[in-house]
Motif scaffolding. Structure first.
Motif, mmCIF file in Angstrom:
data_model
loop_
_atom_site.group_PDB
_atom_site.id
_atom_site.type_symbol
_atom_site.label_atom_id
_atom_site.label_comp_id
_atom_site.label_asym_id
_atom_site.label_seq_id
_atom_site.Cartn_x
_atom_site.Cartn_y
_atom_site.Cartn_z
ATOM 1 N N LEU A 33 -29.626 -0.748 -5.249
ATOM 2 C CA LEU A 33 -30.344 -1.702 -4.419
ATOM 3 C C LEU A 33 -29.640 -1.855 -3.076
ATOM 4 C CD1 LEU A 33 -31.063 -4.557 -7.007
ATOM 5 C CD2 LEU A 33 -32.356 -2.465 -6.571
ATOM 6 N N SER A 34 -30.449 -2.065 -2.039
ATOM 7 C CA SER A 34 -29.920 -2.313 -0.701
ATOM 8 C C SER A 34 -30.513 -3.600 -0.170
ATOM 9 C CB SER A 34 -30.279 -1.165 0.244
ATOM 10 O OG SER A 34 -29.722 0.048 -0.193
ATOM 11 N N CYS A 35 -29.752 -4.266 0.667
ATOM 12 C CA CYS A 35 -30.211 -5.506 1.296
ATOM 13 C C CYS A 35 -29.679 -5.536 2.718
ATOM 14 C CB CYS A 35 -29.724 -6.707 0.517
ATOM 15 S SG CYS A 35 -29.913 -8.282 1.381
ATOM 16 N N ALA A 36 -30.602 -5.641 3.678
ATOM 17 C CA ALA A 36 -30.216 -5.674 5.079
ATOM 18 C C ALA A 36 -30.593 -7.014 5.695
ATOM 19 C CB ALA A 36 -30.912 -4.546 5.835
ATOM 20 N N ALA A 37 -29.651 -7.602 6.413
ATOM 21 C CA ALA A 37 -29.889 -8.843 7.140
ATOM 22 C C ALA A 37 -30.065 -8.520 8.617
ATOM 23 C CB ALA A 37 -28.728 -9.803 6.948
ATOM 24 N N SER A 38 -31.026 -9.187 9.248
ATOM 25 C CA SER A 38 -31.276 -8.934 10.667
ATOM 26 C C SER A 38 -31.646 -10.244 11.355
ATOM 27 C CB SER A 38 -32.393 -7.904 10.831
ATOM 28 O OG SER A 38 -33.607 -8.391 10.269
ATOM 29 N N GLY A 39 -31.705 -10.179 12.673
ATOM 30 C CA GLY A 39 -32.019 -11.375 13.444
ATOM 31 C C GLY A 39 -30.837 -11.804 14.278
ATOM 32 N N SER A 40 -30.838 -13.096 14.618
ATOM 33 C CA SER A 40 -29.758 -13.635 15.431
ATOM 34 C C SER A 40 -28.592 -13.985 14.515
ATOM 35 C CB SER A 40 -30.233 -14.875 16.197
ATOM 36 O OG SER A 40 -29.183 -15.403 16.986
ATOM 37 N N ILE A 41 -27.664 -13.046 14.374
ATOM 38 C CA ILE A 41 -26.558 -13.193 13.438
ATOM 39 C C ILE A 41 -25.239 -13.278 14.194
ATOM 40 C CG2 ILE A 41 -25.268 -12.110 11.560
ATOM 41 C CD1 ILE A 41 -27.906 -10.771 10.716
ATOM 42 N N PHE A 42 -24.490 -14.340 13.925
ATOM 43 C CA PHE A 42 -23.152 -14.449 14.511
ATOM 44 C C PHE A 42 -22.132 -13.795 13.587
ATOM 45 C CE2 PHE A 42 -19.797 -15.878 17.084
ATOM 46 C CZ PHE A 42 -18.832 -16.478 16.299
ATOM 47 N N ARG A 43 -22.104 -14.284 12.356
ATOM 48 C CA ARG A 43 -21.175 -13.704 11.381
ATOM 49 C C ARG A 43 -21.719 -13.986 9.981
ATOM 50 N NH1 ARG A 43 -15.179 -13.263 10.409
ATOM 51 N NH2 ARG A 43 -14.944 -13.298 12.647
ATOM 52 N N ILE A 44 -21.648 -12.971 9.144
ATOM 53 C CA ILE A 44 -22.055 -13.153 7.753
ATOM 54 C C ILE A 44 -20.813 -13.271 6.884
ATOM 55 C CG2 ILE A 44 -23.207 -12.117 5.769
ATOM 56 C CD1 ILE A 44 -25.227 -10.922 7.668
ATOM 57 N N ASN A 45 -20.764 -14.334 6.083
ATOM 58 C CA ASN A 45 -19.623 -14.549 5.218
ATOM 59 C C ASN A 45 -19.879 -13.856 3.880
ATOM 60 O OD1 ASN A 45 -17.301 -15.436 4.023
ATOM 61 N ND2 ASN A 45 -17.980 -17.547 3.774
ATOM 62 N N VAL A 46 -20.448 -14.554 2.941
ATOM 63 C CA VAL A 46 -20.670 -13.992 1.615
ATOM 64 C C VAL A 46 -22.077 -13.388 1.525
ATOM 65 C CG1 VAL A 46 -20.780 -14.487 -0.860
ATOM 66 C CG2 VAL A 46 -19.122 -15.679 0.581
ATOM 67 N N VAL B 23 -27.731 -14.261 1.620
ATOM 68 C CA VAL B 23 -26.818 -14.045 2.742
ATOM 69 C C VAL B 23 -26.358 -15.393 3.270
ATOM 70 C CG1 VAL B 23 -26.668 -13.193 5.094
ATOM 71 C CG2 VAL B 23 -27.868 -11.848 3.364
ATOM 72 N N ASP B 24 -25.066 -15.548 3.421
ATOM 73 C CA ASP B 24 -24.461 -16.772 3.954
ATOM 74 C C ASP B 24 -24.007 -16.501 5.385
ATOM 75 O OD1 ASP B 24 -21.447 -18.676 3.219
ATOM 76 O OD2 ASP B 24 -23.285 -19.232 4.275
ATOM 77 N N GLU B 25 -24.781 -16.979 6.347
ATOM 78 C CA GLU B 25 -24.498 -16.721 7.755
ATOM 79 C C GLU B 25 -23.806 -17.920 8.387
ATOM 80 O OE1 GLU B 25 -26.499 -17.891 10.717
ATOM 81 O OE2 GLU B 25 -25.448 -16.620 12.145
ATOM 82 N N ILE B 26 -22.773 -17.658 9.166
ATOM 83 C CA ILE B 26 -21.996 -18.689 9.837
ATOM 84 C C ILE B 26 -22.301 -18.627 11.329
ATOM 85 C CG2 ILE B 26 -19.698 -19.614 10.245
ATOM 86 C CD1 ILE B 26 -20.459 -19.590 7.330
ATOM 87 N N ASN B 27 -22.647 -19.788 11.948
ATOM 88 C CA ASN B 27 -22.906 -19.795 13.384
ATOM 89 C C ASN B 27 -21.602 -20.096 14.145
ATOM 90 O OD1 ASN B 27 -22.451 -22.578 13.399
ATOM 91 N ND2 ASN B 27 -24.627 -23.104 13.423
ATOM 92 N N PRO B 28 -21.620 -20.042 15.475
ATOM 93 C CA PRO B 28 -20.382 -20.267 16.247
ATOM 94 C C PRO B 28 -19.734 -21.627 16.012
ATOM 95 C CG PRO B 28 -22.015 -19.177 17.601
ATOM 96 C CD PRO B 28 -22.713 -19.558 16.319
ATOM 97 N N LEU B 29 -20.523 -22.605 15.550
ATOM 98 C CA LEU B 29 -19.966 -23.930 15.280
ATOM 99 C C LEU B 29 -19.363 -24.028 13.880
ATOM 100 C CD1 LEU B 29 -22.793 -26.173 16.811
ATOM 101 C CD2 LEU B 29 -20.642 -25.433 17.873
ATOM 102 N N GLY B 30 -19.520 -22.961 13.109
ATOM 103 C CA GLY B 30 -18.981 -22.967 11.756
ATOM 104 C C GLY B 30 -19.950 -23.464 10.705
ATOM 105 N N ASP B 31 -21.185 -23.718 11.105
ATOM 106 C CA ASP B 31 -22.194 -24.173 10.150
ATOM 107 C C ASP B 31 -22.706 -22.982 9.349
ATOM 108 O OD1 ASP B 31 -23.423 -26.243 12.784
ATOM 109 O OD2 ASP B 31 -22.057 -26.806 11.160
#
Length: 119
Positions: free
Chosen positions: A19-32, A96-104
């Motif tokens: 299986l494959s999973c791709a995340a796209s869009g406005s991504i700053f950083r992906i954690n888990v 996907v757990d994405e982290i924004n520049p503020l750490g949210d």
């Protein structure tokens, strides 16, 4: 963040799928990044997860048969499934757990991909 899974299908017992999973869009950083599954009539359960640094957590029910990996440059996570059993039949979801520049943190789910293990 958009999350899209692929690679599901019908396979015989003892077979393999990736299986494959791709995340796209406005991504700053992906954690888990993680894979979950839900069989008919059952709750969604964690299959495996992987941190950005490569640390993994795998369910005992699939340990030794499934391997999770990721490509940070591609924002993609994989699940190699070997020695499949009928009880692995389920819809597999990517999280996907994405982290924004503020750490949210924001968690996003894919639409799921069906895996059927049957002879």
């Amino acid at each position: 963040v958009q999350v899209v899974e692929s690679g599901g299908g019908l396979v015989q017992p003892g077979g393999s799928l990736r299986l494959s999973c791709a995340a796209s869009g406005s991504i700053f950083r992906i954690n888990v990044m993680g894979w979950y599954r839900q069989a008919p009539g059952k709750q969604r359960e964690l299959v495996a997860a992987i941190t950005r640094g490569g640390r993994t957590n795998t369910s005992d029910s699939v340990k030794g048969r499934f391997t999770i990996s990721r490509d940070n440059a591609k924002n993609t996570v994989y699940l190699q499934m070997n020695s499949l059993k009928p009880e692995d039949t389920a819809v597999y979801y990517c999280n996907v757990d994405e982290i924004n520049p503020l750490g949210d943190s924001t968690r996003s789910w894919g639409q799921g991909t069906q895996v059927i293990v049957s002879s």
